[in-house]
Motif scaffolding. Structure first.
Motif, PDB file in Angstrom:
ATOM      1  N   TYR A 103      19.114 -25.077  46.340  1.00  0.00           N
ATOM      2  CA  TYR A 103      20.674 -25.459  46.310  1.00  0.00           C
ATOM      3  C   TYR A 103      21.662 -25.285  45.159  1.00  0.00           C
ATOM      4  O   TYR A 103      22.475 -25.919  45.183  1.00  0.00           O
ATOM      5  CB  TYR A 103      20.696 -26.858  46.775  1.00  0.00           C
ATOM      6  N   PRO A 158      24.702 -25.747  59.785  1.00  0.00           N
ATOM      7  CA  PRO A 158      24.212 -27.135  59.194  1.00  0.00           C
ATOM      8  C   PRO A 158      25.191 -27.877  59.251  1.00  0.00           C
ATOM      9  O   PRO A 158      26.233 -27.848  59.133  1.00  0.00           O
ATOM     10  CB  PRO A 158      23.667 -26.778  57.793  1.00  0.00           C
ATOM     11  N   PRO A 195      27.294 -31.485  54.298  1.00  0.00           N
ATOM     12  CA  PRO A 195      26.594 -32.725  53.660  1.00  0.00           C
ATOM     13  C   PRO A 195      27.442 -33.973  53.449  1.00  0.00           C
ATOM     14  O   PRO A 195      28.547 -33.804  53.288  1.00  0.00           O
ATOM     15  CB  PRO A 195      26.292 -32.110  52.126  1.00  0.00           C
ATOM     16  N   GLN A 243      25.134 -37.458  50.274  1.00  0.00           N
ATOM     17  CA  GLN A 243      24.421 -36.134  49.625  1.00  0.00           C
ATOM     18  C   GLN A 243      24.849 -35.464  48.452  1.00  0.00           C
ATOM     19  O   GLN A 243      24.116 -35.037  47.551  1.00  0.00           O
ATOM     20  CB  GLN A 243      24.033 -35.331  50.940  1.00  0.00           C
ATOM     21  N   LYS A 297      17.981 -28.129  53.820  1.00  0.00           N
ATOM     22  CA  LYS A 297      18.606 -29.085  54.368  1.00  0.00           C
ATOM     23  C   LYS A 297      20.053 -28.614  54.938  1.00  0.00           C
ATOM     24  O   LYS A 297      20.736 -28.872  55.798  1.00  0.00           O
ATOM     25  CB  LYS A 297      18.733 -30.189  53.708  1.00  0.00           C
TER      26      LYS A 297
END
Length: 215
Positions: free
Chosen positions: A146, A174, A177, A181, A205
Motif C-alpha cells: 500500500y 474496492p 477506505p 483505515q 484490501k
C-alpha cells in the motif's frame, strides 16, 4: 540522477525510510490483449501518477519549449521505472482458472507528460499466450504494501482487444477506505509490513479486481 525516482521511492519503502502509507497515487487504465487465435497475450497498462509525484520525478529533466517534457527526455526515467518495477511484480497479478499467470518483462514502455502529470505506458506480456476457453480470468492491480495507491480510471478503465465473441468483462472496484483505515494506514511504518506475512499483503484490501468470463 532524478530519473531514478519511482524505483528510488519504492526502494525507500523496502529499506524502511518511509512511514505513512500510501505515498504515491496512480490512476490505472488497462487493456487485456488477445491474439488472432483468441489467446490472452498480456495487458497494456497506462498509469497516471499524481501531480506531486510527477513534479518530483521530473526534477532535473530538460524541459521542452512549451514547459513540458518530450518522450525522448523521459526515456531514461521510463526505463528505470520499468526495471525497478520487476521486483514488485509490476503490481499486476493474474489467474486463469485459478492458476497463477506469469508475466515477462514489459515491452514498448514510455512516459508521457500532460496537464502536469506523468503517465507510464507499457505492455506486460504473459510468459506464453494462454487459451482462456471457459476458464475465468482474474486480474488485480495493487501494491501489496500500500505504498502506491492504485485507482481505476473513471471512464473505460479496462477494455479488451481481440477477445473471443461472447467474453464478458466485469470490474469490481474496492470499497473506499474508511476514515479509520486511512488513519491506521498513516500510522503504519515499514516495521509493520516486515513483521508478519499477513501484513505484507495489506494493499490487497484496496485491490482493483478485473474479471473476464467467456462462453
Amino acid at each position: 540522477m532524478r530519473g531514478l525516482i519511482l524505483g528510488t521511492l519504492l526502494l525507500f519503502c523496502l529499506a524502511g525510510a518511509a512511514n505513512a502509507h500510501p505515498h504515491v497515487f496512480v490512476t490505472s487504465v488497462s487493456e487485456i490483449v488477445y491474439d488472432n487465435q483468441g489467446r490472452i497475450t498480456g495487458v497494456k497498462q497506462n498509469w497516471t501518477f499524481d501531480e506531486a509525484f510527477s513534479s518530483y520525478a521530473t526534477q532535473g529533466i530538460q524541459q521542452s519549449a512549451d514547459g513540458g517534457y518530450t518522450r525522448e527526455a523521459l526515456a531514461p526515467l521510463a526505463e528505470t521505472n520499468v526495471e525497478n518495477l520487476k521486483d514488485f511484480g509490476y503490481f499486476t497479478f493474474g489467474k486463469l482458472g485459478g492458476k497463477e499467470l506469469l508475466f515477462r518483462p514489459p515491452v514498448d514502455y514510455y512516459l508521457t507528460y500532460a496537464s502536469n502529470v506523468l503517465t507510464l505506458h507499457f505492455f506486460l506480456p504473459l510468459s506464453s499466450p494462454q487459451m482462456q476457453g471457459q476458464k475465468a480470468l482474474a486480474l488485480q492491480i495493487y501494491d501489496p504494501t500500500y505504498y502506491v495507491d492504485f485507482e481505476l480510471g473513471d471512464d473505460n478503465p479496462v477494455s479488451m482487444t481481440g477477445a473471443p465473441q461472447g467474453c464478458a468483462l466485469n470490474i469490481i472496484r474496492p470499497k473506499p477506505p474508511s476514515d479509520a483505515q486511512k488513519q491506521a494506514a498513516l500510522q503504519l511504518d515499514e516495521a509493520y509490513f516486515s513483521a508478519l506475512d499477513e501484513n505484507k499483503n495489506f494493499g490487497a484490501k484496496f485491490a482493483n479486481n478485473i474479471q473476464v468470463n467467456c462462453p
